[in-house]
Every structure is written in structure tokens, then in C-alpha cells.
Design a protein around this motif. Sequence first.
Motif, short mmCIF file in Angstrom:
data_model
loop_
_atom_site.label_atom_id
_atom_site.label_comp_id
_atom_site.label_asym_id
_atom_site.label_seq_id
_atom_site.Cartn_x
_atom_site.Cartn_y
_atom_site.Cartn_z
N SER A 1 0.81 -1.23 0.00
CA SER A 1 0.00 0.00 0.00
C SER A 1 0.84 1.27 0.00
O SER A 1 0.30 2.37 0.19
N THR A 2 2.13 1.13 -0.21
CA THR A 2 3.02 2.29 -0.33
C THR A 2 3.77 2.21 -1.65
O THR A 2 3.41 2.86 -2.61
N VAL A 3 4.77 1.37 -1.72
CA VAL A 3 5.51 1.18 -2.98
C VAL A 3 4.64 0.48 -4.01
O VAL A 3 4.70 0.79 -5.20
N ILE A 4 3.86 -0.49 -3.55
CA ILE A 4 2.90 -1.15 -4.46
C ILE A 4 1.48 -0.81 -4.01
O ILE A 4 1.25 -0.42 -2.86
N ILE A 5 0.55 -0.95 -4.94
CA ILE A 5 -0.83 -0.54 -4.69
C ILE A 5 -1.53 -1.48 -3.71
O ILE A 5 -2.32 -1.04 -2.87
N ASP A 6 -1.23 -2.77 -3.80
CA ASP A 6 -1.97 -3.77 -3.04
C ASP A 6 -1.23 -4.22 -1.79
O ASP A 6 -0.09 -3.83 -1.54
N GLU A 7 -1.90 -5.06 -1.01
CA GLU A 7 -1.30 -5.75 0.13
C GLU A 7 -0.92 -7.15 -0.34
O GLU A 7 -1.77 -7.94 -0.74
N GLY A 8 0.37 -7.46 -0.29
CA GLY A 8 0.87 -8.71 -0.85
C GLY A 8 0.24 -9.95 -0.26
O GLY A 8 -0.14 -10.87 -1.00
N LEU A 9 0.08 -9.99 1.06
CA LEU A 9 -0.48 -11.18 1.68
C LEU A 9 -1.95 -11.36 1.31
O LEU A 9 -2.42 -12.48 1.11
N ASP A 10 -2.66 -10.24 1.17
CA ASP A 10 -4.06 -10.32 0.75
C ASP A 10 -4.16 -10.86 -0.68
O ASP A 10 -5.08 -11.64 -1.00
N GLN A 11 -3.26 -10.42 -1.54
CA GLN A 11 -3.25 -10.90 -2.92
C GLN A 11 -2.94 -12.40 -2.98
O GLN A 11 -3.54 -13.14 -3.75
N LEU A 12 -1.99 -12.83 -2.15
CA LEU A 12 -1.66 -14.26 -2.08
C LEU A 12 -2.86 -15.05 -1.56
O LEU A 12 -3.17 -16.13 -2.09
N ALA A 13 -3.54 -14.52 -0.57
CA ALA A 13 -4.72 -15.20 -0.02
C ALA A 13 -5.81 -15.34 -1.08
O ALA A 13 -6.47 -16.38 -1.19
N SER A 14 -6.00 -14.29 -1.88
CA SER A 14 -6.98 -14.35 -2.96
C SER A 14 -6.58 -15.41 -3.98
O SER A 14 -7.43 -16.16 -4.47
N PHE A 15 -5.29 -15.47 -4.30
CA PHE A 15 -4.77 -16.46 -5.25
C PHE A 15 -5.03 -17.88 -4.73
O PHE A 15 -5.30 -18.80 -5.52
N CYS A 16 -4.96 -18.04 -3.42
CA CYS A 16 -5.16 -19.36 -2.80
C CYS A 16 -6.64 -19.65 -2.54
O CYS A 16 -6.98 -20.73 -2.02
#
Length: 242
Positions: free
Chosen positions: A38-53
Motif C-alpha cells: 500500500s506504499t511502494v505497491i498498490i496492493d497488500e501482498g499477503l491479501d493478494q496471495l490469499a486471494s490467489f489461494c
Amino acid sequence: MNGLEKNIINRKVSKLPSPGECREIWRSTDAVCFDVDSTVIIDEGLDQLASFCGKADEVKKLTVQAMQGGMEFRTALRARLDLLQPKLSTIQKFTRSNLPKLTKDIDRLVAALQARDVDVYLVSGGFRSLIAPVAKMLNIPLENIFANRLKFFFDGEYGGFDETQLTSRSGGKAEVISWLKKREGYSSVVMIGDGATDMEACPPADAFIGFGGNIVREAVRDTATWFVYDFATLINELESED
């Protein structure tokens, strides 16, 4: 605002440098540490991984519960990962198919800092395997990443995370900055991020810049002495000195 954030905010109010001091430090700093999600990148990485899973809702619910209860960072992290149980093959597939979405102008800002011989670091409570692609996109040395490390068994099954990493615990970002200042002898370090844990790192960071370009945390916006909504503002501040 949860109890943890209130405690952090109460400690910070009297310690943050003034707006003018922040700008002066920003223009002359030796090193800048950026939060990632949410700073350097737009999203939250762990949330994106959770969605992928396929477990986005479960992980989000657990995150909210942890924040409302003021759960210690490492405990919350462990609980979410225990729910996900990400395999090595899952991480590899995720990073291949989900390129990080960089926040607008972060590439220009990093390049401008590096052109001034300012060292740039990525300091995150996220995971190195998800952040390494971000560093490569921004030409930041991989050794300048301070983040958590996932562990896997010999068959690729999830094996936990490295709890010796500074960023795996509450207050870890402040510890990273203290360590960097001692190792590198920096006269000043600036921390930039969207969250209360980023603001908590000042001190030992000499200045904190709150960032609200992707999400605005009210506690940070209302307490940070310098809060920006885009990276162009920081680029312009650097150029105003030239």
C-alpha cells in the motif's frame, strides 16, 4: 482505531519532527526506507496471495480480528499463514502470474534518490519472495530488502516462517533502521509508509513521511507532521533544492 494504534500514536505525537524539519531532512538524507504494501505497491501482498489461494475472505476476517484485538504482529502473521499453508510451488506460481502493481511515480522517486547517492531500502512486514520482484523493477539491490522469509520442507510444503527476522515482530522496522544507522553510519534516515508501524519507526528514523496514495489510515494522517498523497510531491521537494 485499535488499542495498538492508539499506543503508537500517543508515543509519536511529541517525537515527530516539525513539518519544516521533515522537509529539510528529506532534502539532505543519506537513506530512505520505504514500506512496501500500500506504499511502494498498490496492493497488500499477503491479501493478494490469499486471494490467489482462494482464501481471501478467511484471511481478511482474521486480519480484522487481529487488529481489533491488538494482537502482536508475529502472532497475527503466524495465524494467517497457518490458515494459508502456502507451498513453495504456490508462491512460485503466484509470483510468475501476478506482477506487482507499482504506485504511480515510485520509479521516478527511487531513481531521483539514487541519482543523489541516497541509499534506498524496502522494509516490510511482508515476505521477501513477494518483494524481490518489486526490488528488481525499481533497481533496488536485493540485499536492501528487509522482510520476512517463508520456510519450506524438503518436499515444498509450508514450514513456517523465519522468526529471527527483525520484521517478524512488532517494532521490527525501528530495529532495522537502528541496525542500518549503526552499520552504515548514516547521519539521517527517512521512513515512508502508510501505517502506524511505519510511523513507530521514527525515532530511530530521523523523519517520517506518511503516505496516503493508495489507502489513508486516519491515525497516521492525523498525526504525521508531513503526510502526502502522491510521490510527485516528494520528487518536487527534492527538485526545489536544485
